[in-house]
Scaffold this motif. Sequence first.
Motif: not given
Length: 503
Positions: A465-477
């Motif tokens: 995916l294009a950079r602007f779509k990347h999650p700026r944070k990944l959280v595990v729940m």
Amino acid sequence: MANPLYDRLFGRHAGKDSTFLHLPDGTTLTHAAFLEMAAQFAHVLVDQGLKPGDRMAMQVAKSPQALGLYAACAQAGVVFLPLNTAYTVDELTYFIENSGSKLVVCDPNSEGALAPVAANLDASMLTMGADGAGSFANAAANFAHEFDTVSRQNDDLAAFLYTSGTTGRSKGAMLTQANLMSNAETLSDYWQFTDQDVLLHALPIFHTHGLFVATNVTLAAGGSMIFLPGFDLDRIIEGMPRATTMMGVPTFYTRLLDDPRFTRDLTQHMRLFISGSAPLLAETHQRFEALTGHRILERYGMTETNMNTSNPYNGERRAGTVGFPLPRVELKITGADGNEVPQGEIGLIEVRGPNVFKGYWQMPEKTREELRDNGFFITGDLGVIDADGYVSIVGRNKDLIISGGYNIYPKEIELVLDDQPSVSESAVIGVPHPDFGETVIGVLVPEAGKSPDLAAIEQAVGKSLARFKHPRKLVVMDALPRNTMGKVQKNILREQFKDAFAG
Ligand code: MLC
Ligand code: AMP
């Protein structure tokens, strides 16, 4: 022989030595020189075997030559398909294949990666670098500076712009000559553009805003543009005293306001600042007026419809609203049953007019879902009309994040995240961001007893995916919040993470 789009936007400037583009190196390009270049480019399209109605995909840096490709497509009757320069090879493969593009013009740096894709899809390929040089320009050099404009009708296709969807599959919005022309002429009048206008152009030219709104309006009025390769605060501040108008997404305005060089004096030569593509906070509108004395004019549009509404040029520009339906555009607010709701109530915004696209390329079912038989397009935006007729957008009925003016559909990211080892499921949400308005957070639920490798996941996302779509944070729940119907309650997640990027 007639070609409304070419004749009315481009052809009528043929031979004029008036300035069309002011370039960063201090040089200018006249209307005549621009059109001579575009005519040479049109010859290349024909030489490559493109016929009227064929598609040409382009993923190149913004330059006068890149804009010349747009004019060349219009003149040769070829459908212009510009693509975000941030797209990865995976993303591009889909667009080239889905559109059936016959020619791909790409940056020389992408040639190696894209050549096999193009060959596989039977498309030819030429290159164009950020300076306009490459095999396309080489091929053009020997052709004449005149080209017999191909005859086209109002209803013929002029451009495809891809827009993502809630299913994660991008859809090619088919825009006709009349769609583009009607909007260009309406907006040019509504915003009182003239041949004296100098537009500060720092938007990309692969989306409606920078291409059809900014460029077409300037062409319709015969004005010129300070044509910057991208958003660059130094260059914008340097260019502003020579400009009369600017168009931008809200991030442009918040960034300007945060720069001490942006003063009332700097804006005194300007007659109009326009904002769109994402909500402009009322607070930004007010700060801007307090500093400069200018009231930003906010308007509302989308890829499928071009522009639908605008605050008035002369009347009150009301912060937090997107103004009135444009001339010849009908707008209504409807309820779940498709009927219009009483004035003052919130509902779905539907629009109809000469600006509304023809449908999604080879997706008749998607087209039917959103474009009613009576011509009204269901925008997916939630709005309300106040007693004075001002339209406000109060939310979205579609799962969409708008980051710095770019649309991001969570589903597309969720599909990639769900595919990763040790991930059972995911939910992607948008949360407030001080610079981009909204940004992306990915919530991951691991498979029982597993713990996902977040660095590896980021890498995988980077490839697809294009950079602007990347999650700026990944959280595990442990689990996603769900309602009794089993639907993920993204509103609860958005609330939980709303301060994750608080300024
Ligand atoms: C860049 N990045 C973004 C981003 N733009 N991330 C999220 N959202 C965005 N919009 C990435 C970069 O790759 C970089 O990644 C990091 O974020 C910081 O980049 P930057 O240097 O700060 O970004 P910049 O190049 O200055 O771009 C920001 C921007 C640009 C706002 C100027 O995104 C832009 O021009 N947006 C306009 C989009 C637009 O034209 N929309 C109109 C759609 S038409 P890293 O690797 O450094 O972390 C439409 C219809 C209508 O909606 O109504 O108009
Ligand atoms: P796109 O599909 O990229 O063309 O984006 C269109 C979407 O951007 C619209 O459906 C709206 O949700 C949003 N949009 C455009 N202009 C505005 C605005 N002025 N205020 C709020 N949202 C906007």
